[in-house]
Design an enzyme around this catalytic site. Structure first.
Site, PDB file in Angstrom:
ATOM      1  N   ASP A   1     -42.443 -10.927 -29.766  1.00  0.00           N
ATOM      2  CA  ASP A   1     -43.626 -10.011 -29.660  1.00  0.00           C
ATOM      3  C   ASP A   1     -43.484  -8.564 -29.488  1.00  0.00           C
ATOM      4  O   ASP A   1     -42.162  -8.411 -28.994  1.00  0.00           O
ATOM      5  CB  ASP A   1     -44.667 -10.831 -28.819  1.00  0.00           C
ATOM      6  CG  ASP A   1     -46.172 -10.546 -28.903  1.00  0.00           C
ATOM      7  OD1 ASP A   1     -46.352  -9.441 -29.931  1.00  0.00           O
ATOM      8  OD2 ASP A   1     -47.000 -10.727 -28.030  1.00  0.00           O
TER       9      ASP A   1
ATOM     10  N   GLU B   1     -42.734  -3.523 -32.149  1.00  0.00           N
ATOM     11  CA  GLU B   1     -42.879  -2.323 -33.177  1.00  0.00           C
ATOM     12  C   GLU B   1     -41.961  -1.171 -32.925  1.00  0.00           C
ATOM     13  O   GLU B   1     -41.760  -0.604 -33.805  1.00  0.00           O
ATOM     14  CB  GLU B   1     -44.440  -1.967 -32.860  1.00  0.00           C
ATOM     15  CG  GLU B   1     -45.340  -3.197 -33.819  1.00  0.00           C
ATOM     16  CD  GLU B   1     -45.569  -4.576 -32.454  1.00  0.00           C
ATOM     17  OE1 GLU B   1     -45.328  -4.205 -31.427  1.00  0.00           O
ATOM     18  OE2 GLU B   1     -45.992  -5.493 -33.042  1.00  0.00           O
TER      19      GLU B   1
ATOM     20  N   ASP C   1     -52.808  -9.902 -33.254  1.00  0.00           N
ATOM     21  CA  ASP C   1     -54.137 -10.169 -32.331  1.00  0.00           C
ATOM     22  C   ASP C   1     -55.310  -9.905 -33.007  1.00  0.00           C
ATOM     23  O   ASP C   1     -56.312  -8.875 -32.893  1.00  0.00           O
ATOM     24  CB  ASP C   1     -54.058  -9.197 -31.136  1.00  0.00           C
ATOM     25  CG  ASP C   1     -52.711  -9.506 -30.321  1.00  0.00           C
ATOM     26  OD1 ASP C   1     -52.049 -10.313 -30.358  1.00  0.00           O
ATOM     27  OD2 ASP C   1     -52.571  -8.647 -29.385  1.00  0.00           O
TER      28      ASP C   1
END
Ligand SMILES: *[C@@H]1O[C@H](CO)[C@@H](O)[C@H](O)[C@H]1NC(C)=O
Ligand SMILES: *[C@@H]1O[C@H](CO)[C@@H](O)[C@H](O)[C@H]1NC(C)=O
Length: 902
Positions: free
Chosen positions: A491, A494, A572
């Site tokens: 997760d 980025e 999300d």
């Protein structure tokens, strides 16, 4: 997942109250706040770019090269031979166009190693143009100003795709600060952050035109319409510019359901569709990018502006959708062959609290007869967000916990994120820090950012040595408490940096080789995902206990090439009907952009879905290629059994339906692995000339055979189902049959029990109908073969079988592939397997169902045996359904059933 940073707890209550207001637009840039977008967007270049015809030559590597003269007055004088131009063709309709300058950054690790180049042959040249041919296609170069037209077919009079039709191509050449044209100040600020931009303006603009095209798709990831809406509109009132589509991987808190904003991943690939033709364009560039779409009578024009890098552009000429996905996959790779378990149901939550919680969730699946393959642990399972450690109070015996799951054939997934807690007592930090493995600030010292553990550092994944080191950390000796049935979730890659500009890393940070973060931003997450997946393969190679198995690593960030590594999810989302709806265009877009292994969090991450929304989400979610339920830490528990018997039984039927389609789904993934064909497909993928369906995003195809028309509104009593093509569609769960030619759309009544799913006439679908606790428990189950006849009483289909986990399918050709054909009242199985591995015991056919027969079958001849147990019944449409029970056939053998009747 992300909470609202440092003040997470205080804000989470507010966030739940006012979800629509939670997206903070001012945390993120728009085009007007990016100097390169302002300089280049919709602005014709200052200079003229002329392809110098006297320099066109073929080099020894098969590229056709030339020089581009940049012509025009400027303070620095006249430019000459400033840019390098190169053109190449690859087998099967791919043209590559490069414009570069020495010293510019080129994106590594994305293209396949074995690109098959084909010669480009010059066939004519005039003072203004040169024509080159390869295979069936041709390329026409116009010199002044430069323009490149690609024709899918040599004889065609109109090009498929054109570079620089509108003259917006631009290439900012590096210059020294302070020159007369350097009136712009180089450092750029956003909020409290400053980007020093030491190299000044180095932006690029490309102009790609698709003649005759009215629909374009792709350039994920964003929550918006499938057929991309124009961002530039020309009306009687003049030009209107809307916000362009942005590609910049960001951790966007509570993203909106309809916004051009770029989310966690980027794929700079667009597909263009018109009747009779499909084409595409891909720009291999990992810097921040904005894309404009303009539609007009003459076609669709796109302008792509990027902050830096080179022009490395690929055009795909199709002509069919499957050709474009195959051509793109030939450049960037196909879907990794997944572990079979990973196609099952994944139960996730932030967070399962402790070992007893995990055991109870596991027990409840069995107690309630709900299939589940994987239970997930989010960040709270760690010791203070030090990944690859355990919170000893709550997870004292992690091996035992995984062992208990493994005994039932279930796996566990734990989260491992790229931010490394700054703590000398944490071995991962200590070693990485000692070796100088972290991304650096512009001054050369380690970059320190704020994330879940507080002060953290970020591994420099651009460096192959660091990726290799990272990959050694997943063996149980290094990742203490892990076992070989543990898989990984990446997760925040980025990367997410809570106190950084736009919640990410500073663009002037430095990577391996002095490369600025600005150049590699959009591949950072992909490289991290890749290194983690390499870690699981490495673990398998080191294992003495079991044969090396395929990696399973879920990622949030992605780029072109991620399909070779593993699945992604759409981040999300929110528990509302808008997010349920938008999950379809999001996954369809990813699928036609090469990344088919994706899914949205079932139920919605933020907020609490009511039982209606949750039920509808499961009924849709079973058709996501990646099927996981997940929820935010502040939400109420929502495992399938907590909502009462009625809701649970509906969720159970939905999940069981997915498992019953597992042989078909695995076969679809094998197809994706072979040639890039997506699992979840837009209608136009199978019906490319059905223009009315080009923008359809409330229904989709699950493989070639199933049409899914989900319920997307609360309180629905019926769903309007559009039936593509002109043949038959069978209700998968009921008896109805529809002829799309007679009724191209029908109102199908729905209850809360299911959503409409239709089986396409002319297809054969392999299934396994026995309800089990997970995919492993299905290993020896017999098959049911469902034949759905078309109007001329024919059908075809196939099934692919392998061990579901190892690399033997590749290394030892240990697989089985049956091709089923129904024709002239004969059903044949033609099977390939190499005879060594498959016993007919584990591949028995227990049932054959043939739907849509126009006559009643009275006898079935199977060569050396006759089939005794069968029945044939007529439905209300007058068609017959044949059910053969226990035919005594196996997938491992060729067979042929001849049916007679009247
Ligand atoms: C299974 O395979 C054996 C050996 O190939 C064959 O003799 C037998 O008939 C098969 N049984 C069935 C039920 O297909
Ligand atoms: C089935 O028949 C095909 C030829 O149509 C042949 O190539 C194949 O080997 C056969 N498979 C088996 C298992 O005999």
């Amino acid at each position: 997942m992300r909470s609202s940073g440092a003040i997470a707890v205080a804000l989470s209550v507010l966030a739940l109250l006012g979800q629509a207001l939670a997206f903070k637009a001012n945390e993120f840039k728009t085009c007007s706040q990016s100097s390169f977008c302002q300089r280049l967007r919709n602005v014709p270049p200052e200079h003229k770019f002329v392809l110098r015809s006297d320099t066109v030559a073929a080099d020894e590597t098969g590229f056709v090269t030339a020089k581009i003269a940049v012509v025009g007055e400027s303070a620095e004088g006249l430019y000459h031979d400033d840019l390098d131009f190169a053109l190449a063709a690859y087998g099967d309709g791919v043209v590559r166009l490069k414009v570069s300058q020495p010293g510019r950054f080129e994106v590594p690790e994305v293209l396949m190693d074995d690109l098959k180049q084909v010669p480009l042959v010059s066939v004519s040249k005039t003072g203004s143009q040169q024509t080159l041919e390869f295979l069936d296609s041709k390329v026409v170069l116009t010199f002044d100003p430069i323009k490149v037209e690609v024709y899918g077919n040599k004889k065609s009079t109109s090009p498929t795709v054109v570079f620089n039709e509108n003259g917006l191509f631009d290439f900012e050449r590096q210059r020294k600060p302070g020159g007369a044209s350097g009136s712009e100040s180089w450092p750029e600020t956003f909020g409290s952050h400053s980007d020093s931009r030491p190299n000044g303006p180095m932006g690029l603009s490309i102009d790609v035109h698709f003649p005759g095209v009215s629909h374009v798709f792709g350039i994920p990831e964003r929550a918006t319409a499938f057929s991309l809406k124009p961002t530039k509109e020309l009306s009687s009132k003049g030009h209107t510019l809307h916000e362009p589509y942005r590609l910049y991987n960001l951790d966007v808190f509570e993203y909106l359901h309809d916004h051009p904003f770029g989310l966690y991943g980027s794929i700079p690939f667009i597909t263009a569709k018109k009747s009779g033709s499909t084409s595409g364009a891909f720009w291999l560039n990992a810097a921040e990018m904005y894309v404009d779409v303009r539609k007009g009578g003459e076609g669709t024009s796109t302008q792509w502006v990027s902050e830096s890098g080179v022009v490395d552009l690929f055009f795909f000429v199709g002509p069919e959708p499957k050709d474009v996905t195959r051509q793109y996959a030939a450049m960037t790779g196909t879907t990794q062959m997944p572990q079979l378990f990973s196609l099952g149901y994944h139960q996730c939550r932030w967070n399962y609290k402790d070992e007893e919680d995990v055991a109870s969730v596991d027990r409840n699946f069995d107690l309630h007869g709900i299939p589940c393959d994987v239970i997930w642990l989010d960040i709270e399972h760690t010791d203070g967000k030090r990944y690859m450690t355990w919170d000893k109070a709550h997870f004292p015996t992690p091996e035992k916990m995984q062992g208990a799951l493994e005994e039932k054939g279930r796996k566990m997934v734990t989260i491992v994120d790229p931010h490394i807690k700054k703590d000398d007592s944490y071995p991962v930090f200590k070693e990485a820090s000692g070796k100088g493995y972290f991304v650096k600030k512009k001054d050369g010292t380690d970059f320190d950012g704020w994330c879940w553990p507080g002060s953290s550092m970020y591994l420099d994944m651009l460096d192959p040595e660091i990726r290799k080191w990272w990959a050694t950390l997943f063996v149980p000796q290094a990742y203490k408490g892990s076992t070989e049935s543990l898989y990984i979730w990446n997760d925040m890659n980025e990367p997410s940096v809570f106190n950084g500009p736009e919640i990410t890393m500073h663009k002037d940070n430095l990577h391996h080789g002095g490369v600025e973060h600005r150049e590699v931003h959009n591949i950072y997450g992909y490289l991290y995902h890749m290194a983690t997946a390499d870690g699981l393969v490495y673990r398998g190679q080191k294992s003495k206990a079991k044969p090396s198995d395929r990696a399973f690593v879920l990622s949030r960030a992605f780029f072109s090439g991620t399909q070779r590594v593993g699945p992604i999810w759409t981040g999300d989302n929110t528990a509302d009907w808008d997010h349920l709806r938008v999950s379809i265009p999001m996954c369809l877009t990813l699928g036609v952009s090469g990344l088919t292994f994706s899914g949205a969090d079932v139920g919605g991450f933020f907020g609490n879905p009511d039982t209606e929304l949750l039920t509808r989400w499961y009924q849709l979610g079973i058709f996501y290629p990646f099927f996981r339920a997940h929820a935010h830490i502040d939400t109420k528990r929502r495992e399938p059994w907590v909502h009462g018997e009625e809701t649970m039984s509906r969720i159970r039927s939905a999940i069981q339906l997915r498992y019953s389609l597992m042989p078909y789904l695995y076969t679809l993934f094998h197809q994706a692995h072979k040639d890039g064909t997506p699992v979840m497909r837009p209608i136009w993928y199978e019906f490319p000339n059905q223009e009315a369906a080009y923008s359809t995003q409330d229904a989709f195809l699950f493989g070639q055979a199933l049409l899914v028309s989900p319920v997307l509104e609360p309180g629905a009593k019926s769903v309007r189902v559009s039936l593509p093509g002109d043949d038959l569609w069978y209700d998968l769960l009921g008896e109805d049959v529809h002829d799309a030619k007679v009724s191209p759309s029908v109102d199908v009544a729905v209850t809360m029990d299911s959503i409409p799913v239709h089986l396409r006439g002319g297809t054969i679908v392999p299934r396994r109908m026995r309800p089990r606790r997970n995919t492993k428990a299905m290993t020896h189950d017999p098959y049911t073969i469902v034949v759905a006849l078309d109007k001329v009483q024919e059908a075809r289909g196939s099934v692919y079988v392998d061990d579901g986990s190892s690399f033997d399918y590749k290394e030892k050709r240990k697989f089985l592939r049956s091709t089923f054909v129904f024709k002239h009242y004969r059903l044949e199985n033609d099977v390939y397997h190499n005879g060594l591995y498959f016993s007919n015991a584990s591949t028995m056919v227990e049932k054959i169902v043939v739907r849509g027969l126009t006559k009643k079958i009275s006898a079935i001849d199977a060569g050396r045996m006759t089939i005794k147990y069968f029945e044939c019944t007529q439905d209300k449409s007058g068609l017959w359904t044949l059910v053969i029970k226990k035919p005594g056939l196996s997938l491992t053998e060729n067979w042929s059933l001849k049916m007679r009747g009247h």
